[in-house]
Design an enzyme around this catalytic site. Structure first.
Site, PDB file in Angstrom:
ATOM      1  N   ALA A  93       0.821  -1.219   0.000  1.00 43.83           N
ATOM      2  CA  ALA A  93       0.000   0.000   0.000  1.00 43.83           C
ATOM      3  C   ALA A  93       0.853   1.267   0.000  1.00 43.83           C
ATOM      4  CB  ALA A  93      -0.920   0.005   1.220  1.00 43.83           C
ATOM      5  N   LYS A  94       2.111   1.148   0.396  1.00 47.75           N
ATOM      6  CA  LYS A  94       3.075   2.262   0.367  1.00 47.75           C
ATOM      7  C   LYS A  94       2.498   3.526   0.998  1.00 47.75           C
ATOM      8  CE  LYS A  94       5.883   0.314  -3.314  1.00 47.75           C
ATOM      9  NZ  LYS A  94       5.164  -0.915  -3.699  1.00 47.75           N
ATOM     10  N   ARG A  95       1.875   3.363   2.156  1.00 45.77           N
ATOM     11  CA  ARG A  95       1.293   4.499   2.855  1.00 45.77           C
ATOM     12  C   ARG A  95       2.345   5.220   3.702  1.00 45.77           C
ATOM     13  NH1 ARG A  95      -2.463   2.653  -0.211  1.00 45.77           N
ATOM     14  NH2 ARG A  95      -4.634   2.729   0.451  1.00 45.77           N
TER      15      ARG A  95
END
Lengths: 276, 276
Positions: A93-95
């Site tokens: 998700a690379k949040r």
């Protein structure tokens, strides 16, 4: 939720450190699935059934679900529910945001009671620093922090020289003061195998999630040569090369064949260094 | 979709460069709303109705919707639909991944036909470089790139000295070779007003989205002193200080009063330099 030791045990048992990336694009799946209630879920189920004995992790990429709106979000939830509990479930998700916001992102992917999903691990972007990463570490799950990515654009910032080495090395060093090898992994692009030595200086024990083998052209042998530790320490991801191996009726068999090829290579690498 | 000139015109007309952040946390909204079908949507509608003449942009923060799963995603869609079309709609999502994935994220928030939403702008994280940012620029919308954030953790990486200045300056310089003042803004934390001068060297014409005034403690006067251009060039965001001004029946009135205070200060700043 697989702990570090459980993950190592699974790698030895399955003779594999393969992660299957579920970047499932509804425009690329076999046409005959499109009349199913949820074609993406049906596709994922068949891919999972065909590969579950060959891999130790699954990694749905959030973007491919979000781009279908509410229906896609539901596919993601239902896919998570179908993931075998003896594999590591990673949401790619690379949040990353300020503290109170990162905590909401963590809850989105970790709080099954509310959202219907509780992944074991999430990929996180480091740019905003400690208060953007630490909230994810507070949930008893894995954080997989971007360090050196397989993108062309990794050259733009990640290699910038800073006081002690490069930015990506600094990211690894700092982050290992926030977490440790039991809750923190790093994303390291497989197309950069010559850098593994430098990375292992700062992250001797952390698992590394390595995308870029397969469609992106990285070499598994190089990744192992430079990145493998006595505990393996690697999860190598392949997405497109496995899940889109065929777009006909035989797609699941074709995916299995691709996964099997990778698993055989992985087995040989594990044997070579005496891990199995 | 507001163009740069339309945004400037709106700022002059409304005498405001306020962005209202819709970081709507269902645990913090007034209790009497909880028996509504969608309490978050109802809350947002009342906040929007109470502030729409006082601001030029709205910025829902994706995390606060995702953490409620499918129901939250639906609230986000319905909130987007309710946003006044004469304001800039910003989705604060801080996404960024390799090219084909960033493009899916862009579609998630820009492709109304599929997902029910088409925001004017999205916040994007720079760590993965050009191929992670450019796909967002290809949709005829605004990209708002993280440069210098208001988080404590901004000290971890953003200030690192690189060959030419700091990392955040490098981010701004590079990104302005990928986009321009008509499609690219930067996030610059208001608690860092002393840095605006440096930032304006690299981004003389880009709009800056400035969080951190209000709950995070930044000074509007300083932001204007150092960051304002002849076209204003600022969107100053306030979230919690406005939307949680009261948690009683009067919450919308209280939000309006807070927004009005900020708008009055903004009006004075715009008058001081002769923009209005």
């Amino acid at each position: 939720m697989l702990s570090r030791q459980q993950l190592i045990d699974k790698i030895k048992q399955k003779k594999s450190f393969l992660c299957v990336g579920l970047d499932t694009d509804i425009t690329k799946i076999p046409e005959f699935l499109l009349d199913k209630t949820d074609p993406v879920l049906e596709f994922n189920k068949q891919i999972i059934d065909a590969t579950r004995d060959l891999c130790v992790a699954y990694k749905p990429n959030s973007a491919f679900y979000e781009c279908r709106g509410v229906a896609g979000w539901q596919s993601l939830i239902d896919t998570w529910k179908y993931l075998p509990k003896d594999t590591l479930s990673i949401i790619d998700a690379k949040r990353g945001d300020i503290g109170n916001t990162s905590d909401q992102y963590a809850r989105a992917f970790f709080d099954e009671a509310v959202t219907g999903m509780s992944f074991d691990a999430i990929t996180v972007a480091p740019y905003m620093g400690n208060d953007s990463v630490k909230p994810f570490l507070g949930h008893g799950k894995w954080v997989i922090l971007l360090a050196l990515t397989s993108s062309v654009g990794s050259r733009d910032f990640q290699y910038l020289e800073v006081a002690e080495g490069t930015l990506y090395e600094q990211v690894i060093q700092k982050a290992n003061t926030w977490g440790n090898a039991n809750n923190l992994m790093f994303v390291v692009g497989a197309t950069k195998s010559e850098e593994f030595t430098a990375i292992r200086k700062h992250a001797p024990d952390n698992f590394l999630l390595v995308p870029g083998v397969g469609a992106q052209g990285g070499s598994l042998a190089d990744v192992c040569k430079y990145g493998m530790t006595k505990d393996c320490g690697l999860l190598v991801n392949a997405s497109r090369s496995i899940i889109y191996a065929s777009n006909r009726k035989d797609f699941a068999d074709a995916a299995r064949a691709e996964a099997q090829t990778l698993q055989s290579e992985m087995r040989a690498e594990l044997e070579k260094v005496g891990i199995i």
